[in-house]
Enzyme design. Structure first.
Site: not given
Ligand code: NAD
Length: 356
Positions: A142, A191, A223, A247, A251
């Site tokens: 980001y 990851k 994942d 992020d 959620d």
């Protein structure tokens, strides 16, 4: 103790829910002999309307000079077409940056009283979900360089995801220290089978975890984490991860409780200054109706006491009061269940305050 709190009510239901959190903080200050001094600053759409910017320089200075910041929410359809540079949410990014808020703590707690609000089956939810995601907030993709260019006659977009060892170590330490205050169990999400940033993340986390042998540490791929959060969420206590993974996962995790109005959050700096806010938005569909659930904001105020002011007893007191009000069957509309008593936003604030 004397503490200066900057209050940013914002837009939509922001002023309504923040007023209830202040009611509760006032009760705490009365009971424990603290003095909380509040300075109100406009943020988001209401600031755009008054000053043409989502937060003024003076407002930002007030945030920086305070001991902590309590936020409601910003935004709404009225400001959806503002130019990108002055959109309401720009103020949030600016406050995070100016205050150096690099660690985002998002607890996901399924209150036993609300267990049937969860979209998961009762046998998966067990005795309740209680996990905490620690998300790195100022690095990664980001904040990396981005560009869109034409290559061989077509557009190609690139986003760079940089992480330095010191950035990883900084967030890793927050996560481990937080795990020490909870159940001493930490899962680091990455990851590392694909990304270099994740391999550095894992190496740095391993080095850090060796300093804390009391903490049960494990690595998990992002994942698999997304899957495990649905399959067996009670296996987790504290999870730490980089900005974008955090992020998305936070959620996902918040939805396990089925009640967005209940969830608090904290954004911390390397000092004690932090910003505390519910995870939901400004809910323009119910603004001004006195029906919003203020518990996410009230629990954010409890996090402020715990993390910025080192007032664990006072924070416990607020959390116990919320539990008691739920035990007594009081509910705002969003968490209403059969046989319970429906109350307004301000009545819920009164009930929590009276239970302290
Ligand atoms: P939202 O979270 O505001 O609302 C989603 C749904 O949940 C709505 O039906 C709303 O009524 C309900 N809801 C949310 N909080 C509630 C509460 N405390 N009590 C009862 N019901 C509640 O999300 P949205 O509708 O996507 O966004 C509305 C505005 O908020 C947009 O302008 C968005 O940009 C902004 N937003 C701000 C923040 C923030 O300030 N941190 C975060 C997310 C969205």
């Amino acid at each position: 103790m004397n503490k200066k709190i900057t209050v940013l009510p914002g837009d939509g239901i922001g002023p309504e829910i923040v007023a209830e959190a202040i009611k509760v903080l006032n009760k705490i200050s009365e009971k424990y002999g603290h003095s909380f001094e509040y300075t109100y600053v406009d943020i988001g759409g209401c600031s755009i309307d008054k000053y043409g910017v989502p937060i003024t320089d003076e407002g930002m200075e007030i945030c920086k000079r305070s001991d902590s910041v309590l936020l409601g929410a910003v935004g709404g359809p009225k400001w959806d077409n503002c130019p990108p540079a002055i959109r309401p949410e720009k103020a949030l990014l600016a406050v995070r940056k100016e205050l150096g808020l690099f660690a985002n703590l998002r607890p996901t707690k399924l209150f036993a009283q609300l267990s049937n609000a969860s979209p998961l089956k009762q046998e998966i939810v067990g005795n309740g979900i209680d996990l905490l995601i620690v998300r790195e907030l100022t690095g990664g993709v980001y904040f990396g360089e981005r560009k869109t260019e034409e290559v061989d006659g077509e557009l190609v977009a690139t986003d760079i995801m940089p992480y330095s060892e010191s950035e990883i170590e900084r967030i890793g330490r927050v996560a481990i220290e937080t795990a020490m205050k909870r159940n001493k169990k930490l899962s680091s999400v990455d990851k590392a089978n694909v990304l270099d940033t994740s391999r550095l993340w894992r190496k740095t986390m391993h080095r850090l975890s060796e300093e804390y042998p009391q903490v049960e540490y494990s690595d998990i791929l992002v994942d698999n984490t997304a899957m495990q959060l649905i399959k067996n969420p009670t296996q987790f206590d504290v999870l730490v991860t980089e900005n974008m993974f955090g992020d998305i996962l936070s959620d996902e995790a918040s939805m396990l409780t089925g009640s967005i109005g209940m969830m608090p959050s904290a954004s911390l700096s390397s000092g004690t200054l932090g910003m505390y806010e519910p995870i939901h938005g400004s809910a323009p569909d119910i603004a001004g109706m006195n029906i919003a659930n203020p518990l996410g904001t009230i629990l954010s105020a409890a996090m402020m006491l715990r993390y910025s002011f080192d007032m664990a007893k006072e924070a416990d007191d607020i959390e116990a009061a919320v539990n008691k009000v739920l035990d007594n069957g009081f509910r705002t509309g969003d968490i209403m269940q059969e046989g319970c008593k429906k109350v307004s936003c301000s009545e819920m604030g009164d009930l929590v305050s009276q239970s302290i």
